[in-house]
Design a protein around this motif. Sequence first.
Motif, PDB file in Angstrom:
ATOM      1  N   CYS A 113      -6.372 -13.705   5.058  1.00 14.08           N
ATOM      2  CA  CYS A 113      -5.170 -12.919   5.340  1.00 14.08           C
ATOM      3  C   CYS A 113      -5.140 -12.493   6.808  1.00 14.08           C
ATOM      4  CB  CYS A 113      -5.122 -11.689   4.428  1.00 14.08           C
ATOM      5  SG  CYS A 113      -6.612 -10.666   4.498  1.00 14.08           S
ATOM      6  N   GLU A 207       1.122  -5.594   1.126  1.00 13.39           N
ATOM      7  CA  GLU A 207       1.235  -6.796   0.304  1.00 13.39           C
ATOM      8  C   GLU A 207       0.806  -8.024   1.104  1.00 13.39           C
ATOM      9  OE1 GLU A 207       4.380  -9.347  -2.459  1.00 13.39           O
ATOM     10  OE2 GLU A 207       5.074  -7.539  -1.405  1.00 13.39           O
ATOM     11  N   ARG A 209       0.350 -12.168   1.249  1.00 15.54           N
ATOM     12  CA  ARG A 209       1.017 -13.343   0.693  1.00 15.54           C
ATOM     13  C   ARG A 209       0.047 -14.485   0.384  1.00 15.54           C
ATOM     14  NH1 ARG A 209       6.007 -11.192  -0.627  1.00 15.54           N
ATOM     15  NH2 ARG A 209       6.743  -9.900   1.103  1.00 15.54           N
ATOM     16  N   GLU A 210      -1.115 -14.499   1.072  1.00 14.77           N
ATOM     17  CA  GLU A 210      -2.081 -15.573   0.857  1.00 14.77           C
ATOM     18  C   GLU A 210      -2.977 -15.227  -0.329  1.00 14.77           C
ATOM     19  OE1 GLU A 210      -1.010 -14.992   5.139  1.00 14.77           O
ATOM     20  OE2 GLU A 210      -1.923 -13.701   3.602  1.00 14.77           O
TER      21      GLU A 210
END
Length: 239
Positions: A113, A207, A209-210
Amino acid sequence: MLTVAILAGGMATRLLPATQTVPKSLLEVNGEPFVVHQLRLLRGKGIRRVVLCVGHLGELVQHAVGDGAAFGVQVDYSFDGPVLLGTAGAIKNALPKLGDSFFVMYGDSYLPCDYAAIARSFESAEALGMMTVFRNEGKWDTSNVEFEAGKILAYSKAERTPSMRYIDYGLGVFRAQAFDQSPEGKPYDLAELYADLLQRKQLAAYEVRERFYEIGSPAGLRETSEFLAAGKPIRIAHE
């Protein structure tokens, strides 16, 4: 960039008998100890200093990694001692080496991330802790977070609800003061600390995403090995 504390002191019972004489951090993944993959990833994300919180067979980790110079990072160690302190207890024990604010991740996690973006978000959050979350939908592990409009509404590893579509991604950010009320020298879990901070409205969220990868189970170990074998090479971030 903030220091990263890696929690690498557990017994890794799900991976027995492999971890009976080898700590989980040193399990071979694609020809190298897993911790080497972690350090390479962190170096590529701009991390310059790591504190390995070790317990079970921790001396073997220290011997293998040394001061981190071979991996482009400065590595220090914090030993639990004769009694394992749990995840939050190990961090409290390591506080003198971590500074005012720091990342925390697990010794079996590979988290590709944006660490710099997470650190910036935490700096502006004015909270004692931040949990990174990922929209899991029960796919890669059991979801345990209710997250909506940028806020954590509920978190529990024991009492799940149908609204828990997110999961604790495995990367936390904390201010040292978050551990002020943690018990001294006694086992204490990060899940308890997260729940306490949430109740006190001192838990921010970010949050990611990966998706996450882990070696905490035989299936996770196989999947992470396949991902690393097929993945793009990590580019080293320069000063």
